[in-house]
Scaffold this motif. Structure first.
Motif, short mmCIF file in Angstrom:
data_model
loop_
_atom_site.label_atom_id
_atom_site.label_comp_id
_atom_site.label_asym_id
_atom_site.label_seq_id
_atom_site.Cartn_x
_atom_site.Cartn_y
_atom_site.Cartn_z
N ASN A 1 -2.37 -11.31 3.56
CA ASN A 1 -1.47 -10.79 2.52
C ASN A 1 -2.25 -10.14 1.38
OD1 ASN A 1 -2.52 -13.32 1.81
ND2 ASN A 1 -0.83 -13.75 0.41
N ALA A 2 -3.35 -10.81 0.98
CA ALA A 2 -4.13 -10.29 -0.14
C ALA A 2 -4.94 -9.06 0.27
CB ALA A 2 -5.07 -11.37 -0.68
N ILE A 3 -5.50 -9.09 1.49
CA ILE A 3 -6.29 -7.94 1.95
C ILE A 3 -5.41 -6.70 1.99
CG2 ILE A 3 -7.62 -6.97 3.85
CD1 ILE A 3 -8.45 -9.81 4.60
N VAL A 4 -4.25 -6.84 2.69
CA VAL A 4 -3.36 -5.69 2.81
C VAL A 4 -2.82 -5.30 1.44
CG1 VAL A 4 -1.21 -4.83 3.81
CG2 VAL A 4 -2.73 -6.28 5.17
N LEU B 1 3.31 -10.19 3.31
CA LEU B 1 2.74 -8.84 3.29
C LEU B 1 3.63 -7.96 2.42
CD1 LEU B 1 1.84 -8.41 7.06
CD2 LEU B 1 0.29 -8.80 5.15
N PRO B 2 3.05 -6.97 1.80
CA PRO B 2 3.87 -6.09 0.94
C PRO B 2 4.87 -5.31 1.80
CG PRO B 2 1.65 -5.23 1.19
CD PRO B 2 1.65 -6.59 1.79
N SER C 1 7.83 -3.77 -0.02
CA SER C 1 8.63 -2.91 -0.86
C SER C 1 7.91 -2.67 -2.18
CB SER C 1 10.00 -3.55 -1.11
OG SER C 1 10.46 -3.19 -2.39
N LEU C 2 8.15 -1.52 -2.77
CA LEU C 2 7.51 -1.21 -4.03
C LEU C 2 7.97 -2.15 -5.14
CD1 LEU C 2 7.42 2.69 -4.37
CD2 LEU C 2 5.50 1.11 -4.47
N MET C 3 9.20 -2.71 -4.97
CA MET C 3 9.76 -3.51 -6.04
C MET C 3 9.46 -5.00 -5.89
SD MET C 3 10.64 -1.05 -7.51
CE MET C 3 11.73 -1.05 -8.88
N GLU C 4 8.77 -5.38 -4.81
CA GLU C 4 8.42 -6.78 -4.60
C GLU C 4 7.02 -7.06 -5.15
OE1 GLU C 4 10.12 -9.22 -2.51
OE2 GLU C 4 11.85 -7.90 -2.85
N PRO C 5 6.76 -8.31 -5.54
CA PRO C 5 5.39 -8.67 -5.93
C PRO C 5 4.43 -8.45 -4.76
CG PRO C 5 6.93 -10.41 -6.50
CD PRO C 5 7.68 -9.43 -5.66
N VAL C 6 3.17 -8.36 -5.07
CA VAL C 6 2.18 -8.14 -4.03
C VAL C 6 0.96 -9.00 -4.33
CG1 VAL C 6 1.15 -6.17 -5.22
CG2 VAL C 6 0.93 -6.34 -2.76
N ALA C 7 0.31 -9.50 -3.27
CA ALA C 7 -0.90 -10.30 -3.46
C ALA C 7 -2.11 -9.38 -3.54
CB ALA C 7 -1.07 -11.26 -2.30
N THR C 8 -3.11 -9.80 -4.27
CA THR C 8 -4.35 -9.01 -4.34
C THR C 8 -5.54 -9.94 -4.11
OG1 THR C 8 -4.24 -9.27 -6.72
CG2 THR C 8 -3.58 -7.14 -5.84
#
Lengths: 251, 296, 285
Positions: free
Chosen positions: C65-68, C223-224, C226-233
């Protein structure tokens, strides 16, 4: 006629290209010798060999001998600082040290071993006067030297060069960046101090060479084409290349 | 073949460029305005003097004293600068004046990689190497008992992080000194070391000061790496082995709870405003310093 | 006098060699310790799966999740910054080439905002989000990171475009081109490898920065999509895993740090290879 600098079989390479090719010249004492030639002929390199400034360029390989007072300056164990102190350098553009006007000269004096504030002060004034700079700067001795005009800076560099008490003065196109008046002063100064110094001037200006030279070394493409007394050189050149250069074929 | 004719394309391209330029031109004002607007709420009820000099930090009681954070940040930053400045200066002289030219070609990628390593990775390295080093060796050696998470650890990690930044500038400064000046100096009969000491250092001095100033500005705002090793205890530190707290760490650690306590978000934005102001101030100062000095 | 000078020089030369060696050794130690610790917890599962339930207590899963998320976010921000940055850099060097003072002012502003810490961008992005009612999301993250890398991108491109010779502009004008054609057709082509280097440099910064996404991108185990959802880094995933008291999870943080470091090294290797001729040795004051 005494010889001040004797150069034997000097070769300089930069990587695979040869910059100086088998240079053999003798520079007479207490006279002005002009190294003449079109730009890129190796005359500046030849000058830099004489006080081993070539050491600064690791890509240059130097072989041969330069004898000053019968000592080879490339010999191992030669005292380079002493050698350089015996020669004052005047470069194309003036490079004042990042210090005050006063300290530019005082620094040179200290390096030569002068001690004591009073003695320093007197000598600094003396050298400023010799370079015809005293009247212009006596009110601003504590200002950074970089605030002087180019002409004044070059005269300061001359004073600094004299202050190390050299026997030889090396000048690399010393007037090329200067105004006519400062240029004339430098030329006249060389004539004036000639009896006490051996002066080597690099130039590509024919007129200047005619005006000041006692001897001429003419170089072309890293080789010495012709050398001899100025009179003979200008009036009666031996080599074809010299003739065409004097006629202005190169410039 | 094209949707638009040549002139229309020119107009589109031109407006696109101008629009982008405007974004950039207004960004600093937007940053400043936005943060000021948000911290206004806090400034309305607290005086600036109170905020900066008060020790007590109790957001739930409405007490916002930034003093411990400011002191922590200043300590870590100054200490880091003290460590990295001599290292950078000596290395820059070595690389530009003494070492072979080839060595500079090795040094450039080293600097690039050091500069490229993410802040978090520096933090991880700090936890793995620096923190244990301080708690096991350095602390006991000075007769101090410490967890290792301390001002000193933050400063160590930070000093390594700003080395590439400062070193890069210093190398450029020494490289920019004309060879002719060196020739002029040596022809007076100086040794190489005298030339370095008396002439090159003096010539480079304004640049050296500026590089340190830029480094300072950069170090002050560094967040994650410092946060991970500095200990995060809200207390004015009394020794370098004490844990501390920095302004960026304050913001980063508390963003989650901001909306639950009144004025809390405003306080964090005020901290960001301080960071922005410090960064702009030092960068401006150094720019003017250089501009002024270059006149001579 | 001579002798003390010699001793002084020797002393300082030893010191200089020590500091130089110190820098090289530190880099070595950093790389070594990250690799050594990271490899221990590294596994195929780490790289190919998202966290399963209880991951943060030591159960199975990975950091896909974070890599992607990091890659998507950094790509997005780099593209956006490119779309704004390239025209600005071109405008400065083609349209404003005669207005030296104005160009220098723009460079000055860019250098100023280059110096602004990333946490300030994070805080600003957060303010902006609240203002427009945006949740922590991929979009908010991309916008914040874009602002953060813009000055880096523009100044690096600017340094390259500055070196395009005047003669080339004159030759292009003499063919009857207008300014925007000169900018987009000639300048970009002339400087293509330098521009790629600038883009890669910015991409590296975008993927490595944590402080600016902390507020804005949020975090998620998915995994990401949508643009409006949080994302892992990646940086945040390292940060969160380290905060766990469970040793296995901490070990995974080291492995994640290794992943991030390798990505950064690859990016910098690429940009060195591509931009060798244009290596930026000039420093901006």
């Amino acid at each position: 006629m005494e010889t001040a600098i004797r150069i034997k079989d000097l070769n300089v390479f930069a990587g695979k290209t040869q910059i100086l090719n088998d240079i053999n010249v003798e520079i007479p004492k207490n006279e002005i010798t002009v190294i003449l030639g079109p730009s890129g002929c190796g005359k500046t390199t030849l000058l830099k060999c004489m006080n081993r400034l070539t050491d600064l360029y690791p890509e240059l390989k130097v072989s041969g001998e330069i004898l000053i007072n019968d000592k080879n300056i490339f010999a191992p164990g030669a005292d380079i600082s002493k050698l350089r102190q015996s020669m004052g350098l005047l470069s194309q553009r003036p490079y004042p040290l990042p210090m005050t006007i006063y300290n530019n000269i005082a620094y040179a004096l200290k390096l030569r071993g002068v001690r004591g504030r009073r003695k320093l002060h007197l000598l600094v004034m003396d050298y400023l006067k010799q370079a015809n700079l005293y009247e212009e700067v006596r009110q601003r001795l504590r200002e950074p030297a970089s605030r002087l005009s180019i002409g004044q800076q070059q005269r300061l560099c001359l004073a600094r060069g004299l202050a190390v008490n050299p026997d030889i003065i090396l000048a690399d196109e010393p007037t090329s960046a200067l105004d006519p008046i400062s240029s004339r002063f430098i030329d006249e100064k060389f004539q004036e101090i000639k009896p006490h110094f051996t002066i080597v001037v690099v130039t590509h200006v024919l007129r200047q060479a005619r005006r000041i030279a006692d001897n001429v070394i003419f170089m072309y493409m890293g080789e010495v084409v012709e050398q001899g007394p100025a009179k003979e050189f200008f009036e009666n050149p031996r080599e074809e290349k010299t003739k065409s250069y004097l006629e202005g074929m190169f410039n | 073949m094209y949707l638009l004719n040549r002139h229309q394309r020119h107009v589109v391209n031109y407006s696109w460029m101008l629009f982008s330029l405007l974004i950039i031109a207004f960004l600093p004002f937007m940053l400043f305005g936005g943060l000021y607007f948000k911290s206004f709420l806090l400034l309305k009820t607290h005086t600036l003097k109170d905020l900066v000099f008060s020790h007590s930090w109790h957001p739930s009681r409405g007490e916002f004293g930034f003093y411990p954070f400011i002191v922590g940040s200043v300590w870590v930053t100054l200490l880091a600068i003290f460590i990295s400045t001599p290292i950078c200066l000596l290395t820059a002289i070595n690389v530009t004046q003494y070492a072979k030219k080839r060595f500079l070609r090795i040094m450039h990628p080293v600097i690039d990689i050091l500069a490229g390593i993410p802040s978090v990775v520096y933090g991880v390295w700090g936890i793995l190497v620096i923190v244990p080093f301080i708690s096991r060796y350095l602390g006991p050696w000075f007769g101090v008992q410490t967890m290792g998470y301390s001002i000193l650890a933050g400063a160590f990690v930070l000093s390594i992080m700003i080395i590439p930044f400062i070193l890069n500038i210093m190398i450029e400064i020494f490289r920019a000194i004309p060879t002719e000046l060196k020739e002029a100096t040596l022809s007076l009969g100086t040794t190489k070391w005298q030339m370095v000491k008396h002439v090159l250092l003096r010539k480079a001095l304004p640049g050296i000061i500026a590089s340190v100033g830029f480094g300072l500005a950069r170090a002050f705002g560094e967040t994650m790496a410092v946060l991970m090793v500095v200990g995060n205890v809200i207390k004015v530190p009394h020794s370098v082995f004490d844990p501390g707290y920095t302004l960026p760490a304050l913001i980063a650690n508390n963003y989650g709870e901001v909306l639950s306590i009144p004025q809390y978000d405003s306080a964090l934005m005020f901290a960001a405003l301080i960071l922005l102001a410090v960064s702009l101030f030092f960068n401006l100062l150094m720019h003017f310093f250089i501009a002024r000095y270059n006149k001579y | 006098m001579k002798r003390t000078l010699k001793a002084e020089e020797t002393f300082f030369r030893v010191l200089m060699n020590l500091t130089t060696a110190f820098i090289l050794i530190i880099l070595g130690i950093i790389i070594y310790s990250v690799f050594e610790k990271g490899m221990k917890a590294m596994s195929w599962e780490m790289l190919t799966s998202v966290p399963s339930g209880g991951y943060y207590y030591g159960k199975g899963g990975g950091i896909l999740n974070a890599i992607v998320g990091s890659l998507v976010l950094a790509f997005g921000a780099t593209i956006l910054a490119f779309l704004i940055g390239l025209p600005v850099a071109l405008y400065m060097n083609v349209f404003l080439v005669r207005r030296k003072r104005l160009v220098n002012l723009i460079r000055f502003i860019l250098d100023l905002i280059w110096g602004v810490p990333s946490i300030v961008y994070g805080a600003f992005g957060f303010t902006l989000m609240v203002l427009v009612g945006l949740q922590t999301s991929l979009l908010a993250g991309i916008i914040t990171v874009t602002l953060f890398i813009l000055p880096i991108m523009i100044r690096s491109m600017d340094e390259i475009l500055r070196t395009v010779p005047m003669g080339l502009s004159e030759a292009t004008y003499s063919l009857g081109s207008n300014k925007s054609e000169l900018a987009f057709k000639i300048f970009t082509r002339q400087s293509v490898s330098g521009i790629i280097t600038a883009v890669l440099l910015s991409f590296g910064r975008a993927i490595g920065d944590a402080a600016s996404v902390l507020f804005t991108a949020g975090y998620t185990d998915n995994l990401p999509n949508s643009l409006m959802e949080p994302v892992a880094t990646l940086p945040l995933s390292i940060f969160f895993q380290l905060a766990s008291p469970v040793p296995e999870v901490q070990a995974r943080a080291y492995a994640s740090a290794l992943v991030l470091t390798v990505i950064i090294l690859i990016v910098s290797l690429f940009s060195r290879g591509l931009g060798k001729r244009y290596h930026k040795t000039k420093i901006n004051f």
